[in-house]
Write a protein that holds these residues in place. Sequence first.
Motif, mmCIF file in Angstrom:
data_model
loop_
_atom_site.group_PDB
_atom_site.id
_atom_site.type_symbol
_atom_site.label_atom_id
_atom_site.label_comp_id
_atom_site.label_asym_id
_atom_site.label_seq_id
_atom_site.Cartn_x
_atom_site.Cartn_y
_atom_site.Cartn_z
ATOM 1 N N THR A 41 -79.720 9.644 36.760
ATOM 2 C CA THR A 41 -80.042 10.746 37.667
ATOM 3 C C THR A 41 -80.358 12.051 36.952
ATOM 4 O OG1 THR A 41 -77.732 11.392 37.838
ATOM 5 C CG2 THR A 41 -78.542 9.770 39.438
ATOM 6 N N GLY A 42 -80.137 12.098 35.632
ATOM 7 C CA GLY A 42 -80.352 13.340 34.905
ATOM 8 C C GLY A 42 -79.105 14.165 34.701
ATOM 9 N N HIS A 43 -77.945 13.637 35.091
ATOM 10 C CA HIS A 43 -76.665 14.261 34.742
ATOM 11 C C HIS A 43 -75.585 13.203 34.822
ATOM 12 C CE1 HIS A 43 -75.380 15.581 39.123
ATOM 13 N NE2 HIS A 43 -75.936 14.393 39.122
ATOM 14 N N GLY A 44 -74.437 13.496 34.193
ATOM 15 C CA GLY A 44 -73.369 12.521 34.214
ATOM 16 C C GLY A 44 -72.107 13.056 33.582
ATOM 17 N N ASP A 76 -73.427 5.719 41.198
ATOM 18 C CA ASP A 76 -72.037 5.850 40.798
ATOM 19 C C ASP A 76 -71.943 6.315 39.352
ATOM 20 O OD1 ASP A 76 -69.109 5.113 41.497
ATOM 21 O OD2 ASP A 76 -69.455 4.165 39.545
ATOM 22 N N PHE A 77 -70.963 7.172 39.071
ATOM 23 C CA PHE A 77 -70.847 7.803 37.753
ATOM 24 C C PHE A 77 -69.600 7.363 36.986
ATOM 25 C CE2 PHE A 77 -73.613 10.219 40.373
ATOM 26 C CZ PHE A 77 -74.604 10.656 39.522
ATOM 27 N N ALA A 78 -68.867 6.395 37.536
ATOM 28 C CA ALA A 78 -67.663 5.920 36.863
ATOM 29 C C ALA A 78 -67.985 4.962 35.732
ATOM 30 C CB ALA A 78 -66.739 5.241 37.874
ATOM 31 N N ASP A 79 -69.197 4.373 35.770
ATOM 32 C CA ASP A 79 -69.591 3.444 34.714
ATOM 33 C C ASP A 79 -71.100 3.302 34.755
ATOM 34 O OD1 ASP A 79 -69.390 1.706 32.592
ATOM 35 O OD2 ASP A 79 -67.889 0.424 33.543
ATOM 36 N N ALA A 80 -71.668 2.931 33.628
ATOM 37 C CA ALA A 80 -73.119 2.784 33.544
ATOM 38 C C ALA A 80 -73.457 1.844 32.399
ATOM 39 C CB ALA A 80 -73.791 4.142 33.328
ATOM 40 N N TRP A 81 -74.653 1.297 32.451
ATOM 41 C CA TRP A 81 -75.173 0.500 31.342
ATOM 42 C C TRP A 81 -75.797 1.421 30.303
ATOM 43 C CZ3 TRP A 81 -74.847 -3.632 28.640
ATOM 44 C CH2 TRP A 81 -75.906 -4.083 27.846
ATOM 45 N N ARG A 82 -76.672 2.301 30.762
ATOM 46 C CA ARG A 82 -77.243 3.328 29.894
ATOM 47 C C ARG A 82 -77.325 4.633 30.670
ATOM 48 N NH1 ARG A 82 -81.131 -0.628 27.662
ATOM 49 N NH2 ARG A 82 -80.447 -1.115 25.559
ATOM 50 N N GLY A 83 -77.259 5.744 29.954
ATOM 51 C CA GLY A 83 -77.342 7.039 30.619
ATOM 52 C C GLY A 83 -76.018 7.430 31.225
#
Length: 670
Positions: free
Chosen positions: A411-414, A457-464
Amino acid sequence: MNPTRRTVLLAGATAALLPSLPAAAAPSSRAPKAAALQPYASYWYPDSLPSGTPGTGIAWRSLKSWRPADDTDLAFNASTVPLAPRFTPTPVNSTARAGQARIQSLVSFGPTAGNPSQGATTADYYALTHWAYIDELVFWGGSSGEGLILAPNAPVVDAAHRHGVPVLGNIFLPPVAYGGQLQWTRDLVQKDAAGRYPLAERLVAVADAYGFDGWFVNAETSGGDSALGSAMLGFMRELKTLAKAKGQRVTWYDSMTVNGSVSWQGALNSQNEAFFQAADDMFVDFRWTAAKLTSSGQRAGQLGRSRYELWAGVDVESNGWNSSVNWDAIVPRDKAHVVSVGFYRPEWTRNHLPADGRGPEAFHAADDRFWTGRSLDPSRPDGTDVWRAPAVSVADRSTVTALPFASVFNTGHGLRWYEDGKVTSDKPWNHLGLQDRLPSRRWVVHTDGQRPAVTLDFADAWRGGSSVLVDGELDEPAVVDAYATRLPITADTVVELTHRTDTGSVKVELAVATAEPSSPGATPPYTYFPVDSGSTWRTSTVRLAGLTGTAHAIGVRLTATGGPVKWRLGGIAVRGAVVTPAAPTGFRITAASGGDLRLAWNPGSGDVRHHTLHRLLPDGTRRFLGGTCQPAYFVAGLQPEQGEQATRLELRAVGELYTSSAPVTVTHTW
């Protein structure tokens, strides 16, 4: 416009207004003596500057004196992403219309002064993602004490362009009550000895050098006369002519009238028609009525212009979706739309949240409510919702038209930065230029059962910094529309899904449609392909056996096989052969002050999406420092690790499929 509305309109744009501003002084450039290495978004006065000295952190500059060769921050501020073409898929509901009302959005992404060029170490940012409903973005701002002409910073332009949205810089000539000086209006429209308007040429040159798409002109300083009105009209005509030659556009704000006075009409009429004709479109001031908008649309047609080149101002700065709006005067449900919509300050979705409650999840929940509506599913609008969300009236658009295509739903932030499912930086961040092309219709779910919640969701990600989380009972199979596309399918085309099951057990299928739905709101005619699933991140590669032609839609079908389900989508790619970009060259430190570094490089050949920068730590691990689409980057506040004599930095080019080049390195000695 009444005083209350005027106060609301200008409050956000005049935060740095000086207590009193004497008559303008001779043109020059005045900045604080200790200029930091940190680059900021650019802003100027037309020519003459205020007397006195700038406030802390403010630089006073004359646009007339600007030259690209002298712009030391240009490499940090120039967009590199071209404006993508868009298409309009079959709408997801029966009320959204294509080819009628459009949406313009006036957004203040940060202060006029001190707005970092390339993001910052905070996730608290207006990370706009609903580009699919927007036709024009205005980089709103400007104030008497800082500067009046704003160039958008590169991350905003890069993200908008990736989604097919043009971005305009802002020219704000403030009311006298907010420090406006009529001299600045005269500076803007001054002529040279040849009878040309030098500032018109300079504005087009700035937009060309910075890579954005034109200008929004808002002349609200009162006291002018017919001679000034005539000069402004001549300036606008020349600006439009020069802008058109460069593929740029110009929007006029309904403020100054042809006689040079400032009088907000709330309509297209004889007082501002000439300015509308000298521009590509016009923002109609908030004092419109239903009758005024009807007559304005008719007048535009009589001029041979589209009524949808008029943006009816909708002020949402203070109340967001609680704003009282006569929607039937703009986008009636039962007949053709009257004019287009001009949102003023929709970043309310961030600003209304408490300072300690502006995490990405809270912001996106509010932003989804604003753009999609209370149902949070554009295919199922809530008819009792008095807020007529854009998704209810305006058909979404997509730019997913060519291979290779990939998204990791960034999304451009995290809150952290992830690479291959692992945290490589635990610092919050924002950089809109790293945003992916995101699904345009969030979130459409086709199911005969209970609808699951679908969120970024921002609790976990693959990339970014983010992934897509589907959370629900899944008492019936659920199809989540991911992307509306126009992607060619060949014998070599494959689709890759990177995904993980967090809770429960679920059967996962890739859904691909090679035709449009039978009607607005219908499920696309998907073909389903089985995908393996499990409790760890995995990338499943699916060959589209039996499909030919063009992929019109891509989604996933989830069928629970045990318990409530939490399933996460971390990435999607549609590709033929895998292509890896060439490494950049000439990686160098161009300036340093302690742990603050300016870096530059030459992009390698091939298809480069962005660049990533890492620090190689003494234990051999890598720490993510940042990423950017520009060929330059600023790193702040580096500190030596214990016993470290020098720090090694690694730079990589990242392609559209998120393949990375070999690293190039530079060393900073402490």
